[in-house]
Design an enzyme around this catalytic site. Structure first.
Site, PDB file in Angstrom:
ATOM      1  N   GLU A 256      25.111   2.303 -28.518  1.00 16.87           N
ATOM      2  CA  GLU A 256      25.035   1.718 -29.870  1.00 16.87           C
ATOM      3  C   GLU A 256      23.687   1.988 -30.535  1.00 16.87           C
ATOM      4  O   GLU A 256      23.529   1.760 -31.725  1.00 16.87           O
ATOM      5  CB  GLU A 256      25.338   0.208 -29.809  1.00 16.87           C
ATOM      6  CG  GLU A 256      24.210  -0.699 -29.351  1.00 16.87           C
ATOM      7  CD  GLU A 256      23.938  -0.652 -27.841  1.00 16.87           C
ATOM      8  OE1 GLU A 256      24.558   0.177 -27.130  1.00 16.87           O
ATOM      9  OE2 GLU A 256      23.082  -1.446 -27.397  1.00 16.87           O
TER      10      GLU A 256
ATOM     11  N   CYS B 116      24.615  -2.126 -20.598  1.00 18.06           N
ATOM     12  CA  CYS B 116      23.351  -2.575 -20.005  1.00 18.06           C
ATOM     13  C   CYS B 116      23.466  -4.017 -19.474  1.00 18.06           C
ATOM     14  O   CYS B 116      24.152  -4.214 -18.483  1.00 18.06           O
ATOM     15  CB  CYS B 116      22.209  -2.396 -20.999  1.00 18.06           C
ATOM     16  SG  CYS B 116      20.613  -2.335 -20.181  1.00 18.06           S
TER      17      CYS B 116
ATOM     18  N   HIS C 200      22.601   2.585 -23.694  1.00 18.86           N
ATOM     19  CA  HIS C 200      22.871   1.951 -24.994  1.00 18.86           C
ATOM     20  C   HIS C 200      23.445   2.937 -26.005  1.00 18.86           C
ATOM     21  O   HIS C 200      22.716   3.414 -26.886  1.00 18.86           O
ATOM     22  CB  HIS C 200      21.570   1.380 -25.562  1.00 18.86           C
ATOM     23  CG  HIS C 200      21.084   0.153 -24.876  1.00 18.86           C
ATOM     24  ND1 HIS C 200      21.409  -1.118 -25.294  1.00 18.86           N
ATOM     25  CD2 HIS C 200      20.309   0.002 -23.790  1.00 18.86           C
ATOM     26  CE1 HIS C 200      20.845  -2.006 -24.500  1.00 18.86           C
ATOM     27  NE2 HIS C 200      20.167  -1.364 -23.573  1.00 18.86           N
TER      28      HIS C 200
END
Ligand code: GLN
Length: 206
Positions: free
Chosen positions: A186, A89, A184
C-alpha cells in the site's frame, strides 16, 4: 426490492480495512484507485455485509490489545472463516498462529510462525525486490518490497503456500482465501497484491 439490493451488492464488492491503528488509510486509497468501495472497521457491526477485510501494518501488540478491547477477536475469526482477508506486516503477524518471541494476542488464522522485527532491530526499513508467485496460472514476477521493521515467516504448515520470498526469506503466504505479506504494497504504486486479493474476493462471492 430485495432483488435489486442483492444484485447491487453482487455487482460491486465492499472491502473493510481494520482501522484501530496503523496504515489503514493507505490501503483505502489503493482500493479507491482500483475503484473499490471501502469501509473502516472498528466495531463488530462494521463487518456486516463486507466481502473482504484488510488488516494493515502498524504495531501488532497495540493492534492486538485494541482488538481485544473493542471485542473484535471472535468476530474477526468468524469473518475470516467466510471471507478473504489480507494482512500486511503487523497484519500478517496478527493473522499468524505463533510468534517466535512468546505470547501476544493473535487471531491464529494462518498456520504459520512469524519472527517479528526479523531483519534486525537496527534495520528500521529498507526496499528490496520480492519474488512473487501468485499461482499456477501466473508468471513469477518481481515486486518492489517496502519493509518497515518487518517480520518474516519462520515456519509454515502443509496447508500454507509460499507466495513471496526476499532472498532466502519467506515474506508472503496464502492459505485458502487468507493472504499475508511482510511488506507494504500500500506504500508503493504497485497494485498487484491488492488486485490478487480482489480476485480472491471475487471468487469467494461466486
Ligand atoms: N514491527 C511491527 C510489529 O511487530 C510491524 C511493523 C509494521 O507493521 N510496519 O508489529
Amino acid at each position: 426490492m430485495a432483488g435489486s439490493v442483492e444484485s447491487a451488492r453482487r455487482s460491486s464488492p465492499e472491502i473493510g480495512v481494520l482501522a484501530l491503528q496503523g496504515a489503514f488509510r493507505e490501503h483505502a486509497h489503493m482500493l479507491a484507485r482500483l475503484g473499490v468501495a471501502t469501509r473502516e472497521v472498528r466495531l463488530q457491526e462494521d463487518l456486516e455485509g463486507l466481502d473482504g477485510l484488510i488488516i494493515p501494518g502498524g504495531e501488532s501488540t497495540t493492534m492486538g490489545r485494541l482488538m481485544a478491547e473493542f471485542d473484535l477477536v471472535e468476530a474477526l475469526r468468524a469473518f475470516a472463516r467466510r471471507r478473504p482477508v489480507l494482512g500486511t506486516c503487523a497484519g500478517l503477524i496478527i493473522m499468524a498462529s505463533r510468534t517466535t518471541q512468546g505470547r501476544q494476542p493473535l487471531l491464529g488464522l494462518l498456520d504459520i510462525t512469524v519472527r517479528r522485527n526479523a531483519f534486525g532491530s537496527q534495520v528500521h526499513s529498507f526496499e528490496a525486490d520480492v519474488e512473487l508467485d501468485l499461482g499456477p496460472r501466473t508468471e513469477r514476477q518481481t515486486f518492489p518490497g517496502v519493509f518497515i521493521r518487518a517480520p518474516w515467516v519462520e515456519e509454515w504448515g502443509p496447508g500454507v503456500r509460499v507466495i513471496a520470498r526476499c532472498g532466502e526469506r519467506v515474506v508472503g503466504v496464502e492459505q485458502g482465501a487468507l493472504l499475508g505479506v511482510a511488506f507494504h504494497p500500500e506504500l508503493t504504486q504497485d497494485m498487484r497484491i491488492h488486485e490478487h486479493f480482489l480476485r480472491l474476493v471475487s471468487a469467494a462471492r461466486r
